[in-house]
Design an enzyme around this catalytic site. Structure first.
Site, PDB file in Angstrom:
ATOM      1  CG  HIS A 112      -2.017   0.901   1.342  1.00 38.54           C
ATOM      2  ND1 HIS A 112      -1.857   2.254   1.204  1.00 38.54           N
ATOM      3  CD2 HIS A 112      -3.317   0.682   1.601  1.00 38.54           C
ATOM      4  CE1 HIS A 112      -3.035   2.818   1.390  1.00 38.54           C
ATOM      5  NE2 HIS A 112      -3.928   1.910   1.614  1.00 38.54           N
ATOM      6  CD  GLU A 120      -3.355   1.216  -1.937  1.00 32.97           C
ATOM      7  OE1 GLU A 120      -3.874   2.345  -1.772  1.00 32.97           O
ATOM      8  OE2 GLU A 120      -3.847   0.162  -1.517  1.00 32.97           O
TER       9      GLU A 120
HETATM   10  O1  TA6 Z   1      -6.103   1.724  -0.306  1.00 31.45           O
HETATM   11  C1  TA6 Z   1      -7.160   2.559  -0.208  1.00 31.45           C
HETATM   12  C2  TA6 Z   1      -7.875   2.331   1.120  1.00 31.45           C
HETATM   13  O2  TA6 Z   1      -8.424   1.068   1.167  1.00 31.45           O
HETATM   14  C3  TA6 Z   1      -8.906   3.441   1.337  1.00 31.45           C
HETATM   15  O3  TA6 Z   1     -10.210   2.965   1.278  1.00 31.45           O
HETATM   16  C4  TA6 Z   1      -8.534   4.043   2.680  1.00 31.45           C
HETATM   17  O4  TA6 Z   1      -9.248   3.530   3.703  1.00 31.45           O
HETATM   18  C5  TA6 Z   1      -7.055   3.709   2.766  1.00 31.45           C
HETATM   19  O5  TA6 Z   1      -6.944   2.439   2.217  1.00 31.45           O
HETATM   20  C6  TA6 Z   1      -6.401   3.837   4.108  1.00 31.45           C
HETATM   21  O6  TA6 Z   1      -6.790   2.844   4.960  1.00 31.45           O
HETATM   22  P1  TA6 Z   1      -6.301   2.879   6.490  1.00 31.45           P
HETATM   23  O7  TA6 Z   1      -6.926   1.668   7.130  1.00 31.45           O
HETATM   24  O8  TA6 Z   1      -4.798   2.825   6.495  1.00 31.45           O
HETATM   25  O9  TA6 Z   1      -6.801   4.166   7.070  1.00 31.45           O
END
Ligand code: TA6
Length: 301
Positions: free
Chosen positions: A170, A273
């Site tokens: 991510h 990601e």
């Molecule tokens: O990768 C995108 C995502 O899934 C978004 O929906 C947002 O929630 C982000 O990840 C961050 O997630 P987190 O749990 O680290 O706040």
């Protein structure tokens, strides 16, 4: 952290190039300073938080408001999401993005690599993971810090029954001004728009981030380019064994709602990601291994 762990880790250090030090919140990190690059990787979540190719600026975004504590995810760098992505479909109480980004991994080795220094960390299923997910697994994660950043996540099914998992590296990339940045390489690709009731759409040309963006690009194995005219650089993210790419920027409101993210930081980051999520979750039979790889390069624009 007792000396019981410190000593073996110290023995893995590479003099003048890679050392085990205390980082933010007292969490241990590997500090890489080699001819081709500088980098940092925490044992907490096997979390790469910095990569700077020699002669270049920091490539990864790290929030000034990130938390640095057990059980909390670091905001920025490259969180490792496994064995589910985002919210767990069948359990809203489960932690977002799985169970390994908030746990302490084991340092397996630090080695010289052709282009730099490779840090390997491992973790596996146990009581803590089985609270949320029944699978028996072993994860090996290798990060190579050099003129390019290579990230390899190898998942092995160590159990007796097959299981299906999602995974994502991510990555948060730093940009000078999100309004001027462009993401190329996903034109004509179908995506799930998570800001619009998961409607499925087709990408038309380059991506310009003009509002909250949360998209899962499907069935794509190609490289993605992040062009940043303000920092005058192109970040190229290539990959192997990955069939989805997620693109995320929280924009104003979501940024404001995130406690570990400063209100204006949405202007200086975009997540790209490397992943296998949604329709492209991976099925692993007992004894089988799956290895996903991201390769990041930076060039001047
Ligand atoms: O990768 C995108 C995502 O899934 C978004 O929906 C947002 O929630 C982000 O990840 C961050 O997630 P987190 O749990 O680290 O706040």
């Amino acid at each position: 952290m007792g000396t019981a762990f410190a000593e073996p880790r110290r023995r893995m250090e590479i003099p003048a190039e890679a050392s085990v030090v205390k980082g933010n919140g007292g969490l241990q990190k590997i500090l890489v300073r080699c001819p081709n690059a500088a980098g940092e990787m925490y044992l907490h979540g096997a979390h790469v938080t910095s990569w700077k190719p020699a002669g270049k600026e920091e490539v990864l975004f790290l929030s000034s408001q990130s938390r640095w504590e057990d059980g909390r995810a670091i905001r920025g760098g490259v969180p490792v999401c496994f064995p589910w992505f985002a919210d767990k479909a069948d359990d809203p109480k489960a932690p977002a993005h799985g169970v390994v980004r908030t746990k302490a991994w084991q340092l397996e080795s630090i080695a010289q690599a052709e282009d730099g220094v490779r840090v390997s960390m491992i973790t596996e299923s146990g009581e803590d993971t089985k609270r949320w997910w029944p699978g028996d697994f072993h994860l090996a994660y290798r990060a190579t810090f050099g003129s390019e950043l290579q990230l390899e996540l190898a998942a092995t099914n160590t159990g007796k029954t097959p299981w299906r998992f999602e995974e994502a590296l991510h990555a948060y990339y730093r940009v000078g001004d999100i309004a001027k940045a462009r993401v190329a390489g996903l034109g004509t690709i179908e995506y799930i728009d998570k800001t619009d009731s998961n409607r499925r759409k087709i990408q038309n040309g380059e991506i310009a981030i003009v509002s909250e963006t949360d998209r899962v690009y499907l069935n794509t194995s190609g490289a993605v380019e992040l062009d940043d005219p303000v920092l005058r650089r192109r970040t190229l993210v290539a990959k192997e064994n990955s069939r989805t790419t997620v693109v995320w920027n929280p924009w104003v409101q979501k940024a404001h709602a995130l406690a570990d993210f400063a209100d204006d930081e949405w202007m200086h980051m975009v997540c790209i990601e490397t992943s296998n999520v949604s329709d492209f979750a991976v099925e692993l039979a007992p004894g089988q291994e799956h290895c996903m790889k991201a390769i990041v390069r930076v060039a001047d624009l």
